[in-house]
Design a protein around this motif. Structure first.
Motif, PDB file in Angstrom:
ATOM      1  N   PRO A   1      -8.959 -14.820   1.964  1.00  0.00           N
ATOM      2  CA  PRO A   1      -8.506 -16.152   2.372  1.00  0.00           C
ATOM      3  C   PRO A   1      -9.508 -16.818   3.314  1.00  0.00           C
ATOM      4  O   PRO A   1     -10.081 -16.174   4.179  1.00  0.00           O
ATOM      5  CB  PRO A   1      -7.199 -15.866   3.115  1.00  0.00           C
TER       6      PRO A   1
ATOM      7  N   ARG B   1       1.103 -16.881   0.417  1.00  0.00           N
ATOM      8  CA  ARG B   1       1.376 -16.870  -1.026  1.00  0.00           C
ATOM      9  C   ARG B   1       2.789 -16.382  -1.292  1.00  0.00           C
ATOM     10  O   ARG B   1       3.514 -16.927  -2.122  1.00  0.00           O
ATOM     11  CB  ARG B   1       0.399 -15.944  -1.745  1.00  0.00           C
TER      12      ARG B   1
ATOM     13  N   GLU C   1      -4.087 -19.487   2.195  1.00  0.00           N
ATOM     14  CA  GLU C   1      -4.498 -18.586   1.117  1.00  0.00           C
ATOM     15  C   GLU C   1      -4.116 -17.140   1.399  1.00  0.00           C
ATOM     16  O   GLU C   1      -4.411 -16.259   0.606  1.00  0.00           O
ATOM     17  CB  GLU C   1      -6.027 -18.690   0.931  1.00  0.00           C
TER      18      GLU C   1
END
Length: 262
Positions: A159, A169, A164
């Motif tokens: 990330p 997620r 990210e």
């Protein structure tokens, strides 16, 4: 099959061979000046005839706002700048969510546009939830790890920002290329008046810290299990697609979790 650990650094991040359970044990050493506040944890691979092979050591950093464990392939060098630093485990402020990193570069600490391959990988995220019984009943764990590609290699998740990360997620239900695992719910046993799991002889002492990690699609396949066998000795077994570093860091998180009230 004999598990080859000649190159510890490579072995620690390599997923377990398919069809093999890698059996390890963790020893907690509370000696030293900090009187047990900052124990060192040593991970050994169990070999036949009671032989053991050192794999990893982990210890909490002292001057860190959140729980922050350094993980090393050298039992005598647990420093951040050392050659042997292989990864770390960091918690959120609440101590309920943890992320496992390899030894790559933190994207927040660099100004230059780094080569992507030098950015640190996230190897796992662990979330602890209180359950309806508060702290009395079994804990609920979710473990999120990167998925595997067609060649049975781990997908690289590096990330560059908060959106990210594995936790982001998972929270945003963007679970493509990640695997979501949970702890197996223990069953209430009237005879012992406690919640129990079947560890097939690998765990001999009751503890809220004992757990088994499974995938919802196949609850009989134990991806990882962890449990106490003596005051400061625990067994830790893991299988494909997990690697040593992931499993050890997940075990360290369970020692630390604020929900781990005995």
């Amino acid at each position: 099959p004999l598990i080859d650990v000649d190159d510890l650094e490579e072995f620690a991040v390599r997923p377990a061979p398919q069809g093999v359970t890698v059996k390890c044990r963790i020893t907690r050493d509370k000696k030293g000046m900090d009187r047990g506040m900052y124990p060192t944890y040593y991970l050994h691979l169990e070999r036949e005839h009671g032989k053991k092979v050192f794999l990893l050591a982990g210890r909490k950093r002292k001057k860190s706002k959140t729980s922050n464990y350094l993980i090393s392939i050298d039992p005598t060098d647990l420093s951040r700048g050392g050659e042997s630093f292989i990864g770390k485990l960091r918690s959120n402020l609440m101590g309920t969510k943890f992320t496992v990193y390899d030894n790559g570069v933190n994207p927040m600490k660099t100004t230059s546009s780094l080569e992507a391959s030098t950015l640190r990988q996230e190897l796992a995220a662990i979330c602890y939830e209180t359950n309806v019984l508060g702290f009395k009943g079994p804990r609920k764990m979710s473990v999120i790890i990167p998925g595997m590609n067609m060649d049975h290699e781990r997908v690289s998740i590096r990330p560059r920002n908060e959106h990210e990360t594995l936790l982001a997620r998972w929270q945003n239900k963007n679970t493509e290329s990640v695997i979501e695992l949970h702890n197996k719910t223990p069953v209430w046993n009237d005879d012992t008046q406690s919640y129990v799991l079947n560890f097939h002889g690998r765990v001999t002492q009751a503890s809220v810290k004992n757990f088994q990690i499974i995938h919802d699609n196949d609850p009989d396949y134990i991806v990882m299990q962890f449990g106490r066998v003596a005051e400061d000795v625990f067994t830790m077994d893991y299988s494909y697609p997990m690697c040593t570093l992931q499993a050890f860091a997940i075990a360290l998180s369970s020692f630390d979790s604020k929900l781990a009230c005995e």
